[in-house]
Write a protein that holds these residues in place. Structure first.
Motif, PDB file in Angstrom:
ATOM      1  N   LEU A  51     -34.079 -34.252  -6.649  1.00 25.13           N
ATOM      2  CA  LEU A  51     -34.121 -32.799  -6.485  1.00 25.13           C
ATOM      3  C   LEU A  51     -32.826 -32.226  -5.898  1.00 25.13           C
ATOM      4  N   THR A  52     -31.731 -32.923  -6.087  1.00 29.11           N
ATOM      5  CA  THR A  52     -30.470 -32.428  -5.524  1.00 29.11           C
ATOM      6  C   THR A  52     -30.026 -31.119  -6.170  1.00 29.11           C
ATOM      7  N   ASP A  53     -30.544 -30.811  -7.347  1.00 28.18           N
ATOM      8  CA  ASP A  53     -30.201 -29.541  -7.987  1.00 28.18           C
ATOM      9  C   ASP A  53     -31.064 -28.391  -7.485  1.00 28.18           C
ATOM     10  N   ARG A  54     -32.119 -28.707  -6.732  1.00 26.61           N
ATOM     11  CA  ARG A  54     -33.036 -27.676  -6.238  1.00 26.61           C
ATOM     12  C   ARG A  54     -33.013 -27.524  -4.718  1.00 26.61           C
ATOM     13  N   ILE A  55     -32.522 -28.554  -4.005  1.00 27.82           N
ATOM     14  CA  ILE A  55     -32.562 -28.550  -2.542  1.00 27.82           C
ATOM     15  C   ILE A  55     -31.178 -28.895  -2.006  1.00 27.82           C
ATOM     16  N   GLU A  56     -30.714 -28.112  -1.063  1.00 31.97           N
ATOM     17  CA  GLU A  56     -29.467 -28.382  -0.353  1.00 31.97           C
ATOM     18  C   GLU A  56     -29.772 -28.508   1.137  1.00 31.97           C
ATOM     19  N   ILE A  57     -29.376 -29.638   1.719  1.00 30.62           N
ATOM     20  CA  ILE A  57     -29.565 -29.870   3.142  1.00 30.62           C
ATOM     21  C   ILE A  57     -28.211 -29.760   3.837  1.00 30.62           C
ATOM     22  N   ARG A  58     -28.142 -28.947   4.887  1.00 34.33           N
ATOM     23  CA  ARG A  58     -26.886 -28.740   5.596  1.00 34.33           C
ATOM     24  C   ARG A  58     -27.048 -29.023   7.097  1.00 34.33           C
ATOM     25  N   VAL A  59     -25.995 -29.564   7.700  1.00 34.38           N
ATOM     26  CA  VAL A  59     -25.879 -29.569   9.157  1.00 34.38           C
ATOM     27  C   VAL A  59     -25.193 -28.250   9.505  1.00 34.38           C
TER      28      VAL A  59
END
Length: 427
Positions: free
Chosen positions: A248-256
């Motif tokens: 799901l890297t095209d739908r979810i972005e995780i950021r610090v």
């Protein structure tokens, strides 16, 4: 009875003074094997004279907490019964300053320490205490990052033992007391998605995204595109891996990233689950303003937060929770949270109290920890494991007695579509 009963009976008298009660509903066992207290009462073991010294130097919650975390005091029986007895005797769960002994009481305590050979310098605090976190301005971005790291960057493997496969670190929603933890956590996440009115293609911001569980559910079940932000590098690393493993890297972005630095709005919806307790009362208007500005017209915000139910109080920075668990954390009342949200331009759509649900969740986490105790100690050490055991058990008791609560407040920004006439979208 001689010296064999002397240590425990003197400890009992000293502890009663510290707790501000005439008697304590506990059975005490001293380092010499002596015992005192009512038969059948929960057992507290003083393993060394250093335990008494810690309590004398820091009477009340902090001294007792240091003694427990360091292993100088133990509660080998039912941890909930032991902590409940201590709390009911001395109101240890309350966050305000603890009652200080009078001059006469202090003289008795010092005399007790002399007779028991416990007099001496103040022992160094256990290393798990968050002393360095207090550097800098309170709730500055740097200090908030340090506070979050203290609590969350203790090892994803450890949290996996405690939280279970869901990796959700907030109150679950239980259909009944027999509902399993995983099912209850999935029900909570799905409830949030429904309250936010998620639909395919909606853009969602998850503030304090943890290990990515909400983001994964929102993308997989509702077709949302999610940006998750956290200040914990360990959380972000595992969340990113879970997203990649799910394809799901095209739908979810995780950021610090600090939520105050998010610039790429607008979002259709925002979830803030168990995060606003880290914001602080004075910063709540700015927090609300920031999230309001990141929402499109008609967008919804779900704020899920622990509340303080016992009236206004100034938190004691030297109590157990700020020192060991959540540095700079602040619980607001439900009224304060709703006032801040309405003052920031939001319309309140729904408020749901989940106090009993958090008590059940915490008891499930304690069971997980105790079932995997040796493994947990191998991962984080005995002191850190004892911090979490004390914190979760005491917190469960706070929710069960009504001292604390937890609430989901659903609000909407003006403009856009009208909210439903009734709660049919999420019930």
């Amino acid at each position: 009875m001689g010296r064999k009963t002397d240590a425990a009976s003197r400890l009992a008298a000293a502890l009663a003074i510290v707790l501000g009660t005439s008697e304590i509903p506990l059975r005490l066992r001293a380092w010499d094997g002596s015992e005192a207290g009512p038969a059948g009462a929960p057992l507290i073991v003083f393993r060394s004279r250093r335990a008494l010294r810690r309590i004398l130097w820091s009477p009340g919650q902090l001294g007792l907490s240091r003694a427990y975390v360091s292993g100088d005091i133990d509660a080998p029986d039912d941890v909930f019964a032991s902590f409940s007895a201590l709390s009911s005797a001395g109101k240890l769960a309350e966050p305000g300053p603890f009652r200080r002994p009078t001059v006469r009481e202090l003289a008795f305590l010092v005399g007790t320490a002399v007779r028991l050979g416990a007099l001496g310098p103040n022992p160094a605090p256990p290393p798990e205490e968050a002393r360095i976190v207090r550097a800098g301005r309170r709730h500055s971005k740097k200090r908030d990052a340090a506070a979050i790291s203290h609590h969350y960057d203790v090892g994803n493997d450890f949290y996996g033992l405690v939280l279970g496969p869901s990796m959700v670190y907030s109150c679950a929603v239980w259909d009944s007391e027999d509902t399993g933890l995983e099912a209850a956590q999935e029900a909570k996440i799905d409830l949030v998605c429904r309250k936010l009115g998620l639909r395919p293609g909606m853009r969602v911001l998850d503030v304090g995204c943890g290990w990515g569980s909400f983001a994964l559910h929102a993308a997989q079940r509702y077709g949302a595109d999610v940006v998750g932000v956290t200040l914990s590098t360990e959380q972000a690393a595992l969340a990113g891996k879970r997203v990649a493993d799910a394809g799901l890297t095209d739908r979810i972005e995780i950021r610090v990233q600090d939520y105050r630095d998010v610039e790429d709005g607008p979002f259709d919806a925002i979830s803030s689950i168990g995060m606003s307790e880290h914001v602080g009362g004075e910063q709540m208007p700015a927090y609300v303003s920031r999230l309001h500005g990141l929402l499109r017209p008609g967008g919804r915000l779900l704020n899920h937060a622990i509340s303080w139910n016992a009236g206004p109080t100034d938190p004691d920075p030297d109590s157990f929770i700020p020192r060991y668990v959540f540095p700079d954390g602040e619980m607001l009342s439900l009224a304060e949270t709703v006032t801040a949200l309405e003052g920031g331009g939001f319309e309140v759509l729904d408020v749901e109290a989940l106090r009993r649900h958090y008590a059940l969740t915490l008891r499930a986490w304690v069971r997980n920890l105790e079932d995997h105790w040796e493994e947990a100690v191998d991962i984080v050490g005995a002191g850190r494991a004892r911090v979490w055991r004390l914190y979760m058990a005491a917190s469960a008791l706070g929710f069960e007695t009504g001292l604390t609560g937890v609430n989901q407040v659903l609000v909407q920004k003006a403009g856009g579509a009208e909210p439903p006439l009734r709660r049919t979208d999420w019930i």
